[in-house]
Design a protein around this motif. Structure first.
Motif, mmCIF file in Angstrom:
data_model
loop_
_atom_site.group_PDB
_atom_site.id
_atom_site.type_symbol
_atom_site.label_atom_id
_atom_site.label_comp_id
_atom_site.label_asym_id
_atom_site.label_seq_id
_atom_site.Cartn_x
_atom_site.Cartn_y
_atom_site.Cartn_z
ATOM 1 N N THR A 1 0.865 -1.128 -0.162
ATOM 2 C CA THR A 1 0.191 -0.075 0.078
ATOM 3 C C THR A 1 0.773 1.346 0.050
ATOM 4 O O THR A 1 0.254 2.410 -0.138
ATOM 5 N N ARG A 2 2.148 1.188 0.056
ATOM 6 C CA ARG A 2 3.064 2.209 -0.045
ATOM 7 C C ARG A 2 3.637 2.657 -1.204
ATOM 8 O O ARG A 2 4.488 3.523 -1.319
ATOM 9 N N VAL A 3 3.362 1.897 -2.321
ATOM 10 C CA VAL A 3 3.850 2.446 -3.693
ATOM 11 C C VAL A 3 2.945 2.501 -4.574
ATOM 12 O O VAL A 3 1.635 2.064 -4.310
ATOM 13 N N PRO A 4 3.042 3.317 -5.466
ATOM 14 C CA PRO A 4 2.063 3.640 -6.695
ATOM 15 C C PRO A 4 1.323 2.399 -7.462
ATOM 16 O O PRO A 4 2.274 1.563 -7.648
ATOM 17 N N ARG A 5 0.172 2.357 -7.197
ATOM 18 C CA ARG A 5 -0.508 1.240 -8.116
ATOM 19 C C ARG A 5 -0.277 1.064 -9.516
ATOM 20 O O ARG A 5 0.003 -0.323 -10.010
ATOM 21 N N ASP A 6 0.502 1.880 -10.100
ATOM 22 C CA ASP A 6 0.739 1.837 -11.339
ATOM 23 C C ASP A 6 2.328 1.491 -11.659
ATOM 24 O O ASP A 6 2.909 1.406 -12.770
ATOM 25 N N SER A 7 3.094 1.388 -10.640
ATOM 26 C CA SER A 7 4.605 1.116 -10.824
ATOM 27 C C SER A 7 4.855 -0.213 -11.043
ATOM 28 O O SER A 7 4.171 -1.157 -10.465
ATOM 29 N N LEU A 8 6.137 -0.503 -11.402
ATOM 30 C CA LEU A 8 6.574 -1.847 -11.505
ATOM 31 C C LEU A 8 6.722 -2.564 -10.376
ATOM 32 O O LEU A 8 6.705 -3.778 -10.138
ATOM 33 N N THR A 9 6.994 -1.711 -9.323
ATOM 34 C CA THR A 9 7.192 -2.372 -7.803
ATOM 35 C C THR A 9 5.980 -2.862 -7.348
ATOM 36 O O THR A 9 5.965 -3.872 -6.774
ATOM 37 N N TYR A 10 4.791 -1.982 -7.385
ATOM 38 C CA TYR A 10 3.539 -2.540 -7.251
ATOM 39 C C TYR A 10 3.385 -3.878 -7.873
ATOM 40 O O TYR A 10 2.965 -4.839 -7.258
ATOM 41 N N LYS A 11 3.357 -4.004 -8.956
ATOM 42 C CA LYS A 11 3.334 -5.228 -9.732
ATOM 43 C C LYS A 11 4.061 -6.235 -9.388
ATOM 44 O O LYS A 11 3.620 -7.593 -9.356
ATOM 45 N N ALA A 12 5.244 -5.952 -9.132
ATOM 46 C CA ALA A 12 6.191 -7.237 -8.513
ATOM 47 C C ALA A 12 5.782 -7.640 -7.171
ATOM 48 O O ALA A 12 5.784 -8.837 -7.067
ATOM 49 N N ILE A 13 5.461 -6.843 -6.535
ATOM 50 C CA ILE A 13 4.733 -7.206 -4.968
ATOM 51 C C ILE A 13 3.609 -8.065 -5.298
ATOM 52 O O ILE A 13 3.393 -9.049 -4.523
ATOM 53 N N GLN A 14 2.706 -7.403 -5.968
ATOM 54 C CA GLN A 14 1.531 -8.077 -6.205
ATOM 55 C C GLN A 14 1.642 -9.550 -6.896
ATOM 56 O O GLN A 14 1.020 -10.574 -6.487
ATOM 57 N N TYR A 15 2.538 -9.534 -7.830
ATOM 58 C CA TYR A 15 2.774 -10.969 -8.396
ATOM 59 C C TYR A 15 3.293 -11.903 -7.343
ATOM 60 O O TYR A 15 2.988 -13.073 -7.351
ATOM 61 N N THR A 16 4.264 -11.284 -6.488
ATOM 62 C CA THR A 16 4.750 -12.209 -5.488
ATOM 63 C C THR A 16 3.730 -12.827 -4.716
ATOM 64 O O THR A 16 3.863 -14.031 -4.100
ATOM 65 N N LEU A 17 3.060 -11.852 -4.188
ATOM 66 C CA LEU A 17 1.892 -12.281 -3.059
ATOM 67 C C LEU A 17 0.606 -13.249 -3.779
ATOM 68 O O LEU A 17 0.180 -14.103 -3.120
ATOM 69 N N ASN A 18 0.508 -13.020 -4.919
ATOM 70 C CA ASN A 18 -0.380 -13.815 -5.754
ATOM 71 C C ASN A 18 0.097 -14.962 -5.868
ATOM 72 O O ASN A 18 -0.646 -16.183 -5.884
#
Length: 195
Positions: free
Chosen positions: A78-95
């Motif tokens: 929740t601390r990184v912009p939703r459109d960032s690659l970091t957010y996508k990496a975090i979501q991928y790993t959690l999923n």
């Protein structure tokens, strides 16, 4: 369930981040890479252990590292912009989390599927070429040759030498046992080198 894929997403995010000035904080992607790197260090230390001991060591050493990583991912999602690659990496790993930690339960499993991907790469590359096999018999012949080559590689044989050996000896094979003796896992290297 491959840690190489999860790590790669963070590496891409790190590379896409603005260049850091000296004395600035490291990016969240770099922090995640560092936490994942600890996992690889553990695997390097235990790689030669028997599967049962590897399972025990993973649960003892890797589980706390993974727990820390998951908590960090959840906190920072929740601390990184939703459109960032970091957010996508975090979501991928959690999923992928349940698949990513599956290796903890079995010392025979790898944390990466890179070996499997490398083994099938010739098939993926050749897939488009197979559209032009012209006939079903041609496609079957190609599949047979690809299978022989990849099986030879998997058994530590040089593919050309193995195919040469098989073609030189298959004409003289008159029994099932003679043909089975030509299989890659039954063909000694020395015998192949002799012709």
């Amino acid at each position: 369930g491959c840690w190489d894929h999860a790590r790669r997403k963070f590496v891409e995010a790190s590379k896409a981040a603005p260049v850091k000035k000296k004395g600035t904080k490291v990016s969240k992607a770099d922090v995640a890479i560092g936490k994942i790197r600890k996992r690889y260090a553990i695997e390097k230390r235990i790689e030669k252990l028997p599967p049962e001991e590897k399972t025990r060591q993973r649960q003892q050493l890797a589980q706390p590292v993974l727990d820390d990583l998951k908590a960090w991912l959840e906190k920072n999602s929740t601390r990184v912009p939703r459109d960032s690659l970091t957010y996508k990496a975090i979501q991928y790993t959690l999923n992928q989390w349940e698949l990513l930690i599956g290796y903890l339960a079995d010392g025979r499993l790898n944390i990466s599927n890179a070996l499997a991907e490398n083994a099938i790469r010739p098939f993926a590359v050749g897939r488009r070429n197979w559209l032009f096999a012209d006939t079903p018999r041609g496609a079957k012949a190609s599949a047979t040759i690809y299978s022989l080559i990849e099986t030879a590689k998997a058994n530590g044989l040089e593919p050309f030498a193995y195919l040469y050996h098989v073609l030189r000896h298959i004409g003289g094979a008159s029994t099932v046992e003679d043909i089975e003796a030509l299989l890659p896992w039954k063909t000694p290297l020395k015998k192949m080198q002799e012709g």
